[in-house]
Design a protein around this motif. Structure first.
Motif, PDB file in Angstrom:
ATOM      1  N   ILE A 104      33.427  -8.505  20.416  1.00 28.00           N
ATOM      2  CA  ILE A 104      33.964  -7.769  21.562  1.00 28.00           C
ATOM      3  C   ILE A 104      32.787  -7.122  22.281  1.00 28.00           C
ATOM      4  CG2 ILE A 104      35.478  -5.882  22.300  1.00 28.00           C
ATOM      5  CD1 ILE A 104      36.961  -8.360  21.142  1.00 28.00           C
ATOM      6  N   LYS A 105      32.720  -7.303  23.608  1.00 26.97           N
ATOM      7  CA  LYS A 105      31.604  -6.788  24.401  1.00 26.97           C
ATOM      8  C   LYS A 105      31.778  -5.286  24.671  1.00 26.97           C
ATOM      9  CE  LYS A 105      28.919  -7.689  28.534  1.00 26.97           C
ATOM     10  NZ  LYS A 105      28.826  -8.468  29.773  1.00 26.97           N
ATOM     11  N   ILE A 106      30.856  -4.503  24.130  1.00 24.44           N
ATOM     12  CA  ILE A 106      30.862  -3.038  24.276  1.00 24.44           C
ATOM     13  C   ILE A 106      29.797  -2.652  25.298  1.00 24.44           C
ATOM     14  CG2 ILE A 106      30.482  -0.839  23.067  1.00 24.44           C
ATOM     15  CD1 ILE A 106      33.030  -2.292  22.161  1.00 24.44           C
ATOM     16  N   ILE A 107      30.137  -1.762  26.218  1.00 24.87           N
ATOM     17  CA  ILE A 107      29.189  -1.372  27.268  1.00 24.87           C
ATOM     18  C   ILE A 107      28.136  -0.396  26.755  1.00 24.87           C
ATOM     19  CG2 ILE A 107      28.986  -0.221  29.509  1.00 24.87           C
ATOM     20  CD1 ILE A 107      31.605  -1.671  30.275  1.00 24.87           C
ATOM     21  N   TYR A 108      28.540   0.653  26.038  1.00 22.25           N
ATOM     22  CA  TYR A 108      27.572   1.598  25.464  1.00 22.25           C
ATOM     23  C   TYR A 108      27.563   1.420  23.957  1.00 22.25           C
ATOM     24  CZ  TYR A 108      28.131   4.121  29.924  1.00 22.25           C
ATOM     25  OH  TYR A 108      28.198   4.466  31.242  1.00 22.25           O
ATOM     26  N   LYS A 109      26.489   0.853  23.446  1.00 24.70           N
ATOM     27  CA  LYS A 109      26.397   0.657  21.992  1.00 24.70           C
ATOM     28  C   LYS A 109      26.218   1.994  21.279  1.00 24.70           C
ATOM     29  CE  LYS A 109      24.870  -4.029  22.550  1.00 24.70           C
ATOM     30  NZ  LYS A 109      26.185  -4.581  22.608  1.00 24.70           N
ATOM     31  N   LYS A 110      25.641   2.961  21.997  1.00 20.44           N
ATOM     32  CA  LYS A 110      25.554   4.341  21.511  1.00 20.44           C
ATOM     33  C   LYS A 110      26.478   5.169  22.402  1.00 20.44           C
ATOM     34  CE  LYS A 110      22.487   8.224  20.813  1.00 20.44           C
ATOM     35  NZ  LYS A 110      21.260   8.873  21.215  1.00 20.44           N
ATOM     36  N   PRO A 111      27.468   5.853  21.828  1.00 22.21           N
ATOM     37  CA  PRO A 111      28.414   6.616  22.659  1.00 22.21           C
ATOM     38  C   PRO A 111      27.711   7.616  23.572  1.00 22.21           C
ATOM     39  CG  PRO A 111      29.139   6.568  20.379  1.00 22.21           C
ATOM     40  CD  PRO A 111      27.750   5.998  20.403  1.00 22.21           C
ATOM     41  N   GLN A 112      28.288   7.783  24.762  1.00 21.30           N
ATOM     42  CA  GLN A 112      27.788   8.727  25.762  1.00 21.30           C
ATOM     43  C   GLN A 112      28.706   9.948  25.791  1.00 21.30           C
ATOM     44  OE1 GLN A 112      24.909   7.779  27.753  1.00 21.30           O
ATOM     45  NE2 GLN A 112      24.918   6.294  26.076  1.00 21.30           N
ATOM     46  N   GLY A 114      31.224  12.160  27.715  1.00 21.04           N
ATOM     47  CA  GLY A 114      32.135  12.023  28.845  1.00 21.04           C
ATOM     48  C   GLY A 114      32.822  13.332  29.175  1.00 21.04           C
ATOM     49  N   ALA A 115      33.890  13.236  29.947  1.00 22.09           N
ATOM     50  CA  ALA A 115      34.660  14.421  30.334  1.00 22.09           C
ATOM     51  C   ALA A 115      35.202  15.127  29.089  1.00 22.09           C
ATOM     52  CB  ALA A 115      35.812  14.019  31.257  1.00 22.09           C
ATOM     53  N   ASN A 116      35.376  16.423  29.209  1.00 17.26           N
ATOM     54  CA  ASN A 116      35.842  17.274  28.111  1.00 17.26           C
ATOM     55  C   ASN A 116      34.946  17.166  26.881  1.00 17.26           C
ATOM     56  OD1 ASN A 116      38.778  16.359  29.485  1.00 17.26           O
ATOM     57  ND2 ASN A 116      38.481  18.543  29.159  1.00 17.26           N
ATOM     58  N   LYS A 117      33.693  16.798  27.095  1.00 13.91           N
ATOM     59  CA  LYS A 117      32.681  16.702  26.030  1.00 13.91           C
ATOM     60  C   LYS A 117      33.092  15.731  24.917  1.00 13.91           C
ATOM     61  CE  LYS A 117      30.533  21.218  26.784  1.00 13.91           C
ATOM     62  NZ  LYS A 117      30.782  21.327  28.165  1.00 13.91           N
ATOM     63  N   LYS A 118      33.839  14.687  25.291  1.00 13.26           N
ATOM     64  CA  LYS A 118      34.215  13.658  24.327  1.00 13.26           C
ATOM     65  C   LYS A 118      33.135  12.584  24.293  1.00 13.26           C
ATOM     66  CE  LYS A 118      39.193  14.207  24.649  1.00 13.26           C
ATOM     67  NZ  LYS A 118      40.473  13.538  24.827  1.00 13.26           N
ATOM     68  N   LEU A 119      32.959  11.970  23.134  1.00 16.27           N
ATOM     69  CA  LEU A 119      32.097  10.798  23.040  1.00 16.27           C
ATOM     70  C   LEU A 119      32.866   9.605  23.594  1.00 16.27           C
ATOM     71  CD1 LEU A 119      30.608  11.203  19.447  1.00 16.27           C
ATOM     72  CD2 LEU A 119      29.504  11.698  21.640  1.00 16.27           C
ATOM     73  N   ILE A 120      32.185   8.780  24.398  1.00 15.15           N
ATOM     74  CA  ILE A 120      32.868   7.646  25.024  1.00 15.15           C
ATOM     75  C   ILE A 120      32.037   6.366  24.961  1.00 15.15           C
ATOM     76  CG2 ILE A 120      34.130   9.124  26.639  1.00 15.15           C
ATOM     77  CD1 ILE A 120      32.161   8.008  28.847  1.00 15.15           C
ATOM     78  N   THR A 121      32.720   5.269  25.023  1.00 13.93           N
ATOM     79  CA  THR A 121      32.146   3.962  25.307  1.00 13.93           C
ATOM     80  C   THR A 121      33.239   3.167  26.000  1.00 13.93           C
ATOM     81  OG1 THR A 121      30.848   2.097  24.485  1.00 13.93           O
ATOM     82  CG2 THR A 121      32.746   2.781  23.149  1.00 13.93           C
ATOM     83  N   PHE A 122      32.895   1.965  26.450  1.00 12.12           N
ATOM     84  CA  PHE A 122      33.863   1.125  27.132  1.00 12.12           C
ATOM     85  C   PHE A 122      33.842  -0.270  26.542  1.00 12.12           C
ATOM     86  CE2 PHE A 122      32.857   4.426  30.192  1.00 12.12           C
ATOM     87  CZ  PHE A 122      34.096   4.749  30.719  1.00 12.12           C
ATOM     88  N   ILE A 123      35.009  -0.898  26.541  1.00 13.09           N
ATOM     89  CA  ILE A 123      35.118  -2.307  26.199  1.00 13.09           C
ATOM     90  C   ILE A 123      35.134  -3.059  27.528  1.00 13.09           C
ATOM     91  CG2 ILE A 123      36.517  -4.107  25.122  1.00 13.09           C
ATOM     92  CD1 ILE A 123      37.743  -1.895  23.334  1.00 13.09           C
TER      93      ILE A 123
END
Length: 139
Positions: A104-112, A114-123
């Protein structure tokens, strides 16, 4: 391969817009509660989160803060509309590892951050039924 994470809930549905204030008027008329505008530095976007009275669901409006963002590219290409669906997971690191192991192609291999100080990545949409999917984790 052992899946060492779980999806907790649909966190929010995000809509790309040209102007947060104009776009939030409808939701205000519907009686939804708006959080203050938040600037997300890593994505160069302003975000308003809107909630119905029960506060259990969230619509997120995204506004680009400069011309080089992915949200701006999205708006230029597709216009205003559904940008992504966010799923909250209990362990974003395990989710990324597991999904990559399954091609599965992940955009951020290391979480960034995001809003509300959550860790995020995208598929990436090429690995989904055509919609960008965000994974997020409350820290």
């Amino acid at each position: 391969m052992n899946k060492k994470f779980k999806v907790i809930k649909i966190d929010h549905v995000a809509i790309a817009v040209d102007n947060l204030n104009e776009s939030s008027i409808l939701f205000n008329l519907l009686g939804m509660n708006a959080e203050p505008i938040e600037y997300v530095k890593n994505e160069n976007v302003n975000v308003i989160k809107l909630h119905p009275e029960n506060n259990q669901d969230t619509i997120e409006l995204l506004e680009s803060t400069d011309n080089s963002t992915t949200v701006k590219s999205f708006l230029d290409k597709k216009g205003k509309g559904l940008h992504h669906i966010a799923l909250e997971v209990d362990n974003i690191y395990n989710a990324i590892e597991y999904l990559e192991e399954n091609s599965i192609k992940i955009i951020y291999k290391k979480p960034q951050l995001g809003a509300n100080k959550k860790l995020i990545t995208f598929i990436h949409p090429s690995s989904t039924p055509g919609v960008l999917i965000e994974l997020c984790q409350t820290v």
